[in-house]
Design a protein around this motif. Sequence first.
Motif, PDB file in Angstrom:
ATOM      1  N   ALA A 128       0.811  -1.216   0.000  1.00 26.79           N
ATOM      2  CA  ALA A 128       0.000   0.000   0.000  1.00 26.79           C
ATOM      3  C   ALA A 128       0.844   1.265   0.000  1.00 26.79           C
ATOM      4  CB  ALA A 128      -0.921   0.004   1.224  1.00 26.79           C
ATOM      5  N   LEU A 129       2.095   1.178   0.362  1.00 27.05           N
ATOM      6  CA  LEU A 129       2.933   2.372   0.491  1.00 27.05           C
ATOM      7  C   LEU A 129       3.112   3.138  -0.823  1.00 27.05           C
ATOM      8  CD1 LEU A 129       5.690   1.326   3.057  1.00 27.05           C
ATOM      9  CD2 LEU A 129       3.980   3.136   3.295  1.00 27.05           C
ATOM     10  N   PRO A 130       3.383   2.500  -1.961  1.00 25.45           N
ATOM     11  CA  PRO A 130       3.501   3.275  -3.208  1.00 25.45           C
ATOM     12  C   PRO A 130       2.237   4.051  -3.555  1.00 25.45           C
ATOM     13  CG  PRO A 130       4.439   1.089  -3.491  1.00 25.45           C
ATOM     14  CD  PRO A 130       3.750   1.090  -2.164  1.00 25.45           C
ATOM     15  N   VAL A 131       1.074   3.468  -3.254  1.00 23.84           N
ATOM     16  CA  VAL A 131      -0.191   4.154  -3.505  1.00 23.84           C
ATOM     17  C   VAL A 131      -0.295   5.391  -2.611  1.00 23.84           C
ATOM     18  CG1 VAL A 131      -2.703   3.952  -3.450  1.00 23.84           C
ATOM     19  CG2 VAL A 131      -1.307   2.002  -4.188  1.00 23.84           C
ATOM     20  N   ALA A 132       0.051   5.229  -1.346  1.00 24.95           N
ATOM     21  CA  ALA A 132      -0.011   6.351  -0.406  1.00 24.95           C
ATOM     22  C   ALA A 132       0.926   7.470  -0.830  1.00 24.95           C
ATOM     23  CB  ALA A 132       0.335   5.855   0.996  1.00 24.95           C
ATOM     24  N   ARG A 133       2.134   7.117  -1.226  1.00 27.83           N
ATOM     25  CA  ARG A 133       3.115   8.137  -1.636  1.00 27.83           C
ATOM     26  C   ARG A 133       2.693   8.845  -2.919  1.00 27.83           C
ATOM     27  NH1 ARG A 133       7.420   3.915   0.218  1.00 27.83           N
ATOM     28  NH2 ARG A 133       7.957   4.715   2.283  1.00 27.83           N
ATOM     29  N   GLU A 134       2.071   8.119  -3.822  1.00 32.39           N
ATOM     30  CA  GLU A 134       1.588   8.743  -5.060  1.00 32.39           C
ATOM     31  C   GLU A 134       0.532   9.799  -4.757  1.00 32.39           C
ATOM     32  OE1 GLU A 134      -0.581   7.470  -9.290  1.00 32.39           O
ATOM     33  OE2 GLU A 134       0.277   5.935  -7.976  1.00 32.39           O
ATOM     34  N   LEU A 135      -0.349   9.499  -3.822  1.00 34.34           N
ATOM     35  CA  LEU A 135      -1.389  10.459  -3.459  1.00 34.34           C
ATOM     36  C   LEU A 135      -0.799  11.665  -2.732  1.00 34.34           C
ATOM     37  CD1 LEU A 135      -4.183   7.981  -2.373  1.00 34.34           C
ATOM     38  CD2 LEU A 135      -4.372   9.691  -4.183  1.00 34.34           C
ATOM     39  N   MET A 136       0.199  11.454  -1.926  1.00 41.50           N
ATOM     40  CA  MET A 136       0.851  12.578  -1.249  1.00 41.50           C
ATOM     41  C   MET A 136       1.515  13.508  -2.265  1.00 41.50           C
ATOM     42  SD  MET A 136       2.503  10.624   2.062  1.00 41.50           S
ATOM     43  CE  MET A 136       3.277  12.105   2.700  1.00 41.50           C
ATOM     44  N   THR A 137       2.051  12.944  -3.337  1.00 37.55           N
ATOM     45  CA  THR A 137       2.635  13.763  -4.400  1.00 37.55           C
ATOM     46  C   THR A 137       1.561  14.516  -5.173  1.00 37.55           C
ATOM     47  OG1 THR A 137       4.456  12.181  -4.635  1.00 37.55           O
ATOM     48  CG2 THR A 137       4.065  13.686  -6.475  1.00 37.55           C
ATOM     49  N   LYS A 138       0.413  13.859  -5.384  1.00 38.91           N
ATOM     50  CA  LYS A 138      -0.677  14.477  -6.131  1.00 38.91           C
ATOM     51  C   LYS A 138      -1.326  15.611  -5.348  1.00 38.91           C
ATOM     52  CE  LYS A 138      -5.004  13.319  -8.525  1.00 38.91           C
ATOM     53  NZ  LYS A 138      -5.937  12.211  -8.907  1.00 38.91           N
ATOM     54  N   TYR A 139      -1.355  15.496  -4.003  1.00 43.56           N
ATOM     55  CA  TYR A 139      -2.009  16.505  -3.164  1.00 43.56           C
ATOM     56  C   TYR A 139      -0.981  17.068  -2.168  1.00 43.56           C
ATOM     57  CZ  TYR A 139      -6.339  14.512  -4.989  1.00 43.56           C
ATOM     58  OH  TYR A 139      -7.352  14.075  -5.819  1.00 43.56           O
ATOM     59  N   PRO A 140      -0.032  17.858  -2.655  1.00 44.27           N
ATOM     60  CA  PRO A 140       1.039  18.356  -1.764  1.00 44.27           C
ATOM     61  C   PRO A 140       0.547  19.319  -0.687  1.00 44.27           C
ATOM     62  CG  PRO A 140       1.132  19.443  -3.916  1.00 44.27           C
ATOM     63  CD  PRO A 140       0.116  18.344  -4.039  1.00 44.27           C
ATOM     64  N   ASN A 141      -0.604  19.927  -0.884  1.00 43.81           N
ATOM     65  CA  ASN A 141      -1.115  20.892   0.091  1.00 43.81           C
ATOM     66  C   ASN A 141      -1.886  20.238   1.234  1.00 43.81           C
ATOM     67  OD1 ASN A 141      -0.073  23.085  -1.369  1.00 43.81           O
ATOM     68  ND2 ASN A 141      -1.881  23.145  -2.700  1.00 43.81           N
ATOM     69  N   VAL A 142      -2.109  18.939   1.144  1.00 45.77           N
ATOM     70  CA  VAL A 142      -2.808  18.223   2.214  1.00 45.77           C
ATOM     71  C   VAL A 142      -1.782  17.743   3.230  1.00 45.77           C
ATOM     72  CG1 VAL A 142      -4.224  16.225   2.799  1.00 45.77           C
ATOM     73  CG2 VAL A 142      -4.683  17.523   0.701  1.00 45.77           C
ATOM     74  N   ASN A 143      -2.049  18.001   4.486  1.00 51.52           N
ATOM     75  CA  ASN A 143      -1.159  17.583   5.567  1.00 51.52           C
ATOM     76  C   ASN A 143      -1.304  16.075   5.778  1.00 51.52           C
ATOM     77  OD1 ASN A 143       0.414  17.273   7.822  1.00 51.52           O
ATOM     78  ND2 ASN A 143      -0.928  18.426   9.192  1.00 51.52           N
ATOM     79  N   CYS A 144      -0.363  15.320   5.229  1.00 49.33           N
ATOM     80  CA  CYS A 144      -0.447  13.859   5.304  1.00 49.33           C
ATOM     81  C   CYS A 144       0.904  13.291   5.706  1.00 49.33           C
ATOM     82  CB  CYS A 144      -0.881  13.278   3.956  1.00 49.33           C
ATOM     83  SG  CYS A 144      -0.954  11.467   3.933  1.00 49.33           S
ATOM     84  N   ARG A 145       0.868  12.278   6.575  1.00 53.03           N
ATOM     85  CA  ARG A 145       2.081  11.576   6.996  1.00 53.03           C
ATOM     86  C   ARG A 145       1.857  10.071   6.917  1.00 53.03           C
ATOM     87  NH1 ARG A 145       3.089  13.025  12.836  1.00 53.03           N
ATOM     88  NH2 ARG A 145       0.927  13.762  12.862  1.00 53.03           N
ATOM     89  N   ILE A 146       2.933   9.363   6.677  1.00 52.41           N
ATOM     90  CA  ILE A 146       2.904   7.899   6.705  1.00 52.41           C
ATOM     91  C   ILE A 146       3.603   7.446   7.980  1.00 52.41           C
ATOM     92  CG2 ILE A 146       3.707   5.778   5.605  1.00 52.41           C
ATOM     93  CD1 ILE A 146       3.524   7.225   2.921  1.00 52.41           C
ATOM     94  N   ILE A 147       2.934   6.627   8.767  1.00 57.63           N
ATOM     95  CA  ILE A 147       3.493   6.102  10.010  1.00 57.63           C
ATOM     96  C   ILE A 147       3.768   4.613   9.796  1.00 57.63           C
ATOM     97  CG2 ILE A 147       3.200   5.869  12.494  1.00 57.63           C
ATOM     98  CD1 ILE A 147       3.109   8.755  11.519  1.00 57.63           C
ATOM     99  N   ILE A 148       5.030   4.225   9.869  1.00 57.20           N
ATOM    100  CA  ILE A 148       5.422   2.842   9.620  1.00 57.20           C
ATOM    101  C   ILE A 148       5.791   2.160  10.932  1.00 57.20           C
ATOM    102  CG2 ILE A 148       7.048   1.326   8.420  1.00 57.20           C
ATOM    103  CD1 ILE A 148       7.353   3.476   6.297  1.00 57.20           C
ATOM    104  N   GLY A 149       5.263   0.971  11.123  1.00 56.40           N
ATOM    105  CA  GLY A 149       5.588   0.194  12.317  1.00 56.40           C
ATOM    106  C   GLY A 149       4.401   0.030  13.235  1.00 56.40           C
ATOM    107  N   GLU A 150       4.269  -1.142  13.808  1.00 53.81           N
ATOM    108  CA  GLU A 150       3.175  -1.413  14.732  1.00 53.81           C
ATOM    109  C   GLU A 150       3.709  -1.591  16.150  1.00 53.81           C
ATOM    110  OE1 GLU A 150       1.262  -5.082  13.745  1.00 53.81           O
ATOM    111  OE2 GLU A 150       3.120  -6.235  13.768  1.00 53.81           O
ATOM    112  N   GLU A 151       2.821  -1.473  17.102  1.00 56.63           N
ATOM    113  CA  GLU A 151       3.123  -1.780  18.496  1.00 56.63           C
ATOM    114  C   GLU A 151       2.134  -2.841  18.946  1.00 56.63           C
ATOM    115  OE1 GLU A 151       3.482   1.460  21.181  1.00 56.63           O
ATOM    116  OE2 GLU A 151       4.565   2.730  19.753  1.00 56.63           O
TER     117      GLU A 151
END
Length: 469
Positions: free
Chosen positions: A120-143
């Motif tokens: 899913a990460l490439p899809v998420a990064r593509e959308l972050m590039t498409k919408y640079p003005n949206v405050n978005c972060r990817i959090i990797i890792g579980e607890e």
Amino acid sequence: MTLTVHFLPLLTCNLKTPFLVSDDAMSVEPRLILASVGLLWYAALWFISIVGCSTARKRYRLRPRSPLAAAPASSVPGVSILRPLKGLDTNLYENLESTFTQEYPNYEILLSVADERDQALPVARELMTKYPNVNCRIIIGEEIVGANPKVNNLIRSYRQAAHDILWVIDSNVTVHSGTLARSVDALTGPPGPARKRRIALVHHVPFAVVTEPRIGSRIEEAFLNTNHAKMYLAINTMAVDSCVMGKSNLYRRSDLERVNGSLKPVRQNTSAEQPGPCGLPAFGPFLAEDNMIASALWHELGERHDLSCDVARNAIGNMSLWDYILRRVRWIRVRKHMVLAATLAEPFTESVVLSAIGAASLGCLFGVPYWISLLAHFAIWVFVDLDVYASLAGHPLPSDIRWQFMAAWAARELLALPIFLFAICGSEVSWRGRAYRVLRNGQVARAESRSWFHRLRRAKDYEPLPTDL
């Protein structure tokens, strides 16, 4: 004792012997009592169905734009959107994009993945590039806080969220661009005559969208968009208890930090909280964490839920008939350990069993032929279900899928009782290739057994849970 014989033609129940009525009391056949109880149950279920249908018409056929959509960012409460990701869910790009295009001036998006190699990460990064003005972060890792992988995946995002209001939305869900604004309206709106208690959670009724028309997908679509939606709306309208499905939920982190899933009321104090671990980590041991969070806010804090006029459009991909059956089995077995009485009553709310109860009761009490009762029952039941579909979809059932949908609807109704009987006899479930054993109150542990059920559903890439409960 002097007895007087009376013949009651409408209450004979095809008996050859009339009823005997004494001066002091009347001897009533047990079957008349059962028939009367059956008719009351039948009428009650029809009342609930009409409430659900009426709610769908009133709430979902008109979806006005919220004034918050055009308000300054400083004047609206901030919202953190939490979306847990795992693999390439059906329509993942469109699902995630729907949160990037929300008409709301103050929100952030946190996309959670447990593994840095997740597809899913490439899809998420593509959308972050498409919408640079949206405050978005990817959090990797579980607890690891419990057996529920969704909760484990969300913990870091939950702790890093900048805002108190959290919108937790599954990765297979698409929402309308006005959903967030209308939901914040529902969550923070002022109390009124119909809102006597503070709203702690806003949720959205699931609406299935089929992308691959396999038989299981069609049956799931027919179930979610008719009977499930009807009952879901009715129960929430009458508000007798918590009833929440966690495809898309808004709540406050400050409220969640006060509850732990014990369902024991806290002291009547705005700052009171349960002893011990609270917040999202406390719900890691539950498979149905969404339902438990909603129940905790309802019972522990004494607050209520609300529905906005939006649906959570649930993309249904390649689902076989067996996949559908196991999905229903899983949630029946979870509910059995959470609300046993309601689960045991469930078969008597389904149309096939209910039609038999109604036909037998009307035949016994009033002599109505069974075939007339059954024909009328299913004709009206189908009409109500299709009306609910039209309200949620915004249009009637499309003609190009009419017969597929109706066949799937009929299959769902006929399968309801056999699936229930199969589900009620066990406690093992399979979810995303992992086997669990459902414990008391809906908590789960890894299944150690190697039953036929487990062997049949074990995924080829099965990985054991990193911890046992």
